[in-house]
Design an enzyme around this catalytic site. Structure first.
Site, PDB file in Angstrom:
ATOM      1  N   ASP B  97       0.841  -1.198   0.000  1.00  0.00           N
ATOM      2  CA  ASP B  97       0.000   0.000   0.000  1.00  0.00           C
ATOM      3  C   ASP B  97       0.875   1.246   0.000  1.00  0.00           C
ATOM      4  O   ASP B  97       2.031   1.181  -0.428  1.00  0.00           O
ATOM      5  CB  ASP B  97      -0.934  -0.035   1.230  1.00  0.00           C
ATOM      6  CG  ASP B  97      -2.286   0.576   0.939  1.00  0.00           C
ATOM      7  OD1 ASP B  97      -2.345   1.800   0.777  1.00  0.00           O
ATOM      8  OD2 ASP B  97      -3.283  -0.161   0.859  1.00  0.00           O
ATOM      9  N   HIS B 135      -3.659   5.307   4.266  1.00  0.00           N
ATOM     10  CA  HIS B 135      -4.476   4.224   3.724  1.00  0.00           C
ATOM     11  C   HIS B 135      -3.973   2.844   4.162  1.00  0.00           C
ATOM     12  O   HIS B 135      -4.752   1.999   4.618  1.00  0.00           O
ATOM     13  CB  HIS B 135      -4.497   4.348   2.197  1.00  0.00           C
ATOM     14  CG  HIS B 135      -5.448   3.452   1.508  1.00  0.00           C
ATOM     15  ND1 HIS B 135      -5.066   2.245   0.953  1.00  0.00           N
ATOM     16  CD2 HIS B 135      -6.770   3.566   1.260  1.00  0.00           C
ATOM     17  CE1 HIS B 135      -6.117   1.676   0.387  1.00  0.00           C
ATOM     18  NE2 HIS B 135      -7.170   2.458   0.560  1.00  0.00           N
ATOM     19  N   SER B 326     -11.166  -1.322  -0.821  1.00  0.00           N
ATOM     20  CA  SER B 326      -9.940  -1.314  -0.009  1.00  0.00           C
ATOM     21  C   SER B 326     -10.185  -1.883   1.377  1.00  0.00           C
ATOM     22  O   SER B 326      -9.301  -2.510   1.958  1.00  0.00           O
ATOM     23  CB  SER B 326      -9.436   0.122   0.177  1.00  0.00           C
ATOM     24  OG  SER B 326      -8.645   0.530  -0.889  1.00  0.00           O
TER      25      SER B 326
END
Lengths: 211, 541
Positions: B97, B135, B326
């Protein structure tokens, strides 16, 4: 331009002389009224070719944008702006510049080629635009599996390339540093056409998104 | 306090950069090396024990309709697995990520020492330097937040070993680094979680990867990962489903037999508005929309939680607003970790089969639900273009994993090219149909199907493309849609060529006549089908 075969390498090497780089950066502006995400589009007209490991592919040049790869520890203050360009996107390690219409091309290009800066034109996979791609300045070379490690190192030395890394698990596949983005494309194509190795291709940086 | 730590971390990284890994070009420019690390081992002090204060908000783990819009039972049914003592221990899960805060209070106890990687500065610490790189930490918390430590919530696999590769640190991906991210520590990596994709999600276009390095990387991982049992690659299906524009079948990274494509449902068990449809979907998990998912956020003042905005937690180390495919993807990754603790001998294909077999049929009234026509002795699967095989069910998957006796053998591949160029009738619902026959000698029990299509058209967004198997099972590969980036028409090269994947023929027999139907739904632009190729992966009876 549909740069194909040997002509691409010759042309791209020529482009590295500086003024010719401006042709790539600016020359297709008339035909590229954007062609990037989020804009009304008109088909891009300039393309170059590269070998992707299995076949030759075409990518389209966005003459209005330039990607700058910034060293991770470099601060903004330590960095010189590109004249005649506006900072469009700033990401950690990457800046995307939009060149001004009618800018002083030679000044912009000479600054762009300043030491310690890796610059690349922006490319797209479609003539209609899409995700941005840029040349990192590295190439990926897969050597013949029967070559010894010494043969590989000797070849790299002869080519005056700098080894960056070797890919995990991929037989004799090396990442080598060349220099500026366009120089990497030209060298990859020339090596590919030389036929000594299994393949040679430029390493691409490509936009990606979190989901 | 946190600023001091941040500055010290930056200083240490700079020293590493200057003295241990000199030169952006030669030392710091590529992956795969074994540089020195200045990251200390995880703290050895005993972990606190106690309930997880935010667990009650984690409706994806236990849905008691604790918030408006939730439906009781629309969760992943994981508590029975934890109660059985299975928490993912001994399994290494990597979050690929933008970053991972390895010192986060609810993750640090699970961090695997020196298994993470920072592509920015070539060291073992992928902790972000910018506030907007939160994230990966949010993804990690969904899969791997520690349980019973008196802070935060829980991950699906709260005992799993966790690592992070910050492949997306600069907003893009270098093609050599993507290969590295798929193969780094491959002997140990059980699960590679990928909540990202190329380019813009939701514009309806297809874009090829530019080279084969990613494909080579995942092929290497399933072959040599985990001592030959294979790394499990779990991938977000995409968030461009709103207004019917995008489809996961237009995404290169989720149309590959080595990848588990994960879609998202909301707290009522229905597809979230953003989740993309596709014949390639394997299964869904809660991804949140009306109610977000509670997970870890960057600690302190960094991260997405700006305290008070949208009623997020006042404790800014966490957020309850994480949503997307996600968020759904690490739920599946966590369930796979539980399965692999329960049965470490499972191969990558076993994991796929178990997930399909144990998935729960959700949104039962949806009109797209069908069942497969199984080959003799094979299970029958529920299939849906919105949901794949359904929603992941942790308890069912782990129970199946425990008693799974792998007999899948070698995966075989059969290819059937068709090169009869023909024009596609303009605005004609009958469309163009071509068939190919798989003879008995080539019969396989299907595990995955790939279809290479090469066509040119003035606006490929006007086309629907449907593959029909000998069983009658249909895979809708492409639908009429707009390509929003390109003033609503799609690039003429959108499917020239393009490889579509389909999971919908799992367990069916390959033998018989396969039909590809291409329909130009709008009388306007013209085009032709140049060629196509059916590629079937499976095993012999």
């Amino acid at each position: 331009m549909d740069g194909s075969g040997e002509g691409v390498g010759v042309r791209l090497l020529y482009l590295l002389s500086g003024l010719a780089l401006a042709v790539v950066l600016y020359g297709c502006q008339a035909g590229a009224a954007g062609g990037v995400q989020g804009e009304s589009t008109q088909a891009l007209t300039e393309s170059v070719r590269y070998f992707d490991g299995t076949r030759w592919r075409e990518v389209w040049v966005n003459g209005r944008e330039v990607v700058e790869f910034v060293q991770p520890t470099q601060t903004r203050a330590a960095h010189m702006a590109i004249p005649a360009a506006t900072l469009l996107v700033e990401l950690p390690g990457v800046r995307i510049w939009r060149l001004h219409s009618g800018a002083d091309e030679s000044t912009a290009v000479s600054r762009a080629l300043a030491p310690a800066r890796i610059l690349s034109p922006v490319f797209h996979l479609s003539s209609a635009g899409g995700s941005r791609l840029a040349l990192s300045g590295n190439i990926v070379v897969r050597f013949q599996p029967e070559w010894s490690a010494a043969q590989v190192q000797a070849w790299i030395a002869r080519q005056k390339l700098v080894q960056v890394t070797v890919l995990n698990g991929a037989a004799a596949t090396h990442v080598l540093h060349v220099g500026s983005g366009l120089e990497a494309l030209a060298r990859a194509n020339a090596i590919q056409q030389g036929g000594e190795v299994v393949y040679a291709m430029p390493e691409w940086w490509r936009e990606a998104g979190r989901r | 306090m946190s600023n001091v730590i941040k500055q010290l971390r930056s200083l240490c990284k700079m020293l590493c950069y200057l003295f241990l890994l000199p030169g952006f070009v030669s030392g710091c420019g590529g992956g795969g090396g074994t540089p020195s690390s200045i990251v200390p081992p995880p703290p050895s002090q005993p972990q606190q024990t106690g309930p997880d204060p935010l667990y009650g908000d984690q409706w994806h783990l236990y849905n008691s309709a604790q918030f408006a819009g939730l439906l009781v039972g629309e969760d992943i049914h994981v508590e029975p697995v934890w109660n059985d003592g299975i928490k993912g221990r001994g399994v290494l899960l990597v979050v690929v990520d933008d970053a991972l805060e390895i010192g986060h209070e609810d993750l640090s106890a699970n961090i695997a020492f020196r298994k993470s990687w920072d592509y920015r500065q070539r060291d073992f610490d992928p902790t972000p330097v910018s506030s907007d790189s939160s994230h990966g930490t949010q993804v990690a918390g969904i899969a791997a937040a520690r349980d019973l430590n008196s802070v935060g919530g829980r991950g699906v696999a709260p005992g799993v070993s966790l690592a992070g590769y910050n492949l997306l640190w600069n907003g893009g991906i270098n093609s050599a680094e993507i290969h590295d991210a798929m193969t780094r520590n491959v002997a140990e990596v059980a699960i590679s979680n990928n909540s990202w994709g190329y380019g813009a999600s939701g514009d309806g276009t297809t874009e090829h990867p530019g080279d084969n390095l990613w494909q080579e990387g995942v092929a290497y991982g399933v072959t040599y990962g985990r001592g030959g049992k294979g790394t499990i690659y779990v991938w977000a299906a995409g968030n461009g489903g709103e207004f019917g524009v995008d489809n996961s079948n237009y995404n290169y990274l989720t149309n590959n037999r080595h990848v588990i494509a994960v879609c998202a449902v909301d707290g009522d068990g229905v597809k979230t508005v953003y989740s993309e449809k596709g014949a390639n979907l394997w299964l869904c998990a809660p991804g949140g929309y009306g109610n977000g998912l509670t997970t870890t956020d960057l600690m302190g003042t960094r991260g997405d939680n700006t305290a008070g905005v949208l009623h997020d937690y006042t404790n800014r180390n966490y957020t309850k607003l994480f949503a997307g495919t996600s968020a759904a993807t690490p739920i599946v990754s966590g369930v796979v970790a539980l399965m692999l603790e329960a049965n470490p001998n499972l191969g990558w294909r076993d994991v796929r089969l178990i997930l399909a077999e144990s998935a729960r049929k959700n949104d039962a009234s949806d009109s797209d639900w069908r069942v497969t026509t199984p080959a003799s002795g094979e299970p029958q699967y529920n299939i849906n273009h919105k949901y794949g095989f359904g929603v992941v069910d942790a308890a069912a998957a782990v129970a199946r994993a425990k008693r799974w006796g792998s007999n899948v053998g070698v995966q075989l591949q059969r290819e059937f090219p068709v090169a009869v160029a023909d024009s596609i009738p303009d605005g004609d619902a009958a469309g163009l149909q071509q068939t190919v026959t798989v003879a008995a000698a080539n019969n396989l029990i299907i595990e995955y199907v790939e279809i290479d299509v090469n066509l040119v058209h003035g606006d490929p967004g006007e086309l629907s493309i449907v593959l029909t198997a000998p069983s009658g099972t249909e895979s809708v590969l492409a639908e009429v849609h707009r390509c929003t980036t390109f003033t609503n028409t799609c690039p003429t090269t959108n499917y020239s060529p393009w490889t579509f994947g389909s999971s919908r023929h799992l367990g069916e027999a390959a033998q018989g006549s396969w039909r590809l139907k291409v329909v130009d739904q709008r009388a306007n632009n013209m085009g032709s089908l140049i060629s196509w190729r059916l590629r079937i992966y499976g095993r012999q009876r």
